[in-house]
Design a protein around this motif. Structure first.
Motif, PDB file in Angstrom:
ATOM      1  N   ASN A  37       0.757  -1.157   0.143  1.00 53.31           N
ATOM      2  CA  ASN A  37       0.190   0.157   0.052  1.00 53.31           C
ATOM      3  C   ASN A  37       0.689   1.261   0.042  1.00 53.31           C
ATOM      4  OD1 ASN A  37      -2.487   1.379  -0.037  1.00 53.31           O
ATOM      5  ND2 ASN A  37      -2.956   1.410   1.850  1.00 53.31           N
ATOM      6  N   GLY A  52      -2.920  -4.873   2.342  1.00 53.76           N
ATOM      7  CA  GLY A  52      -2.215  -3.931   3.497  1.00 53.76           C
ATOM      8  C   GLY A  52      -1.698  -4.628   4.426  1.00 53.76           C
ATOM      9  N   GLU A 102      -9.546   2.482   3.370  1.00 53.45           N
ATOM     10  CA  GLU A 102      -8.017   2.335   3.262  1.00 53.45           C
ATOM     11  C   GLU A 102      -7.647   1.671   4.757  1.00 53.45           C
ATOM     12  OE1 GLU A 102      -5.952   2.981   0.731  1.00 53.45           O
ATOM     13  OE2 GLU A 102      -7.607   3.349  -0.231  1.00 53.45           O
TER      14      GLU A 102
END
Length: 104
Positions: A37, A52, A102
């Motif tokens: 990421n 991630g 995210e």
């Protein structure tokens, strides 16, 4: 081959560039995902799907185990990972229009 997962985002990006040079645009010709990421992964065209990982959490846990004299049991330390599906993989956002959070 229909998919590629790089061991790092930069390798996955390189795979997308090479595939495009051979006429395979992501995600129609090849689904591509990276692991890291990096900050600009979301800004690419198409944006890069990533797994991630929290490298600092892995390092912290590894150091704690080393200081405690443990070598681990082979099952891992339970450090969280996340999948951020973006437009570089088929069947993800490109088809559903969904948006992912995210990793924080």
């Amino acid at each position: 081959m229909s998919a590629s997962a790089g061991t790092a985002d930069l390798l996955a990006i390189g795979a997308m560039v090479e595939a495009l040079g051979r006429g395979l645009a992501a995600p129609a010709g090849l689904s591509v995902a990276g692991i890291d990421n990096v900050e600009f992964a979301a800004d690419l065209a198409p944006s890069l799907t990533i797994i991630g990982i929290r490298a600092t959490a892995i390092g912290r846990e590894s150091a704690a185990q080393a200081v405690a004299g443990r070598s681990g049991d082979g099952r891992g330390a339970g450090v969280p990972i996340s999948l951020v599906a973006r437009y570089s993989t088929a069947g993800g956002h490109a088809r559903t229009g969904c948006r992912s959070r995210e990793p924080g």
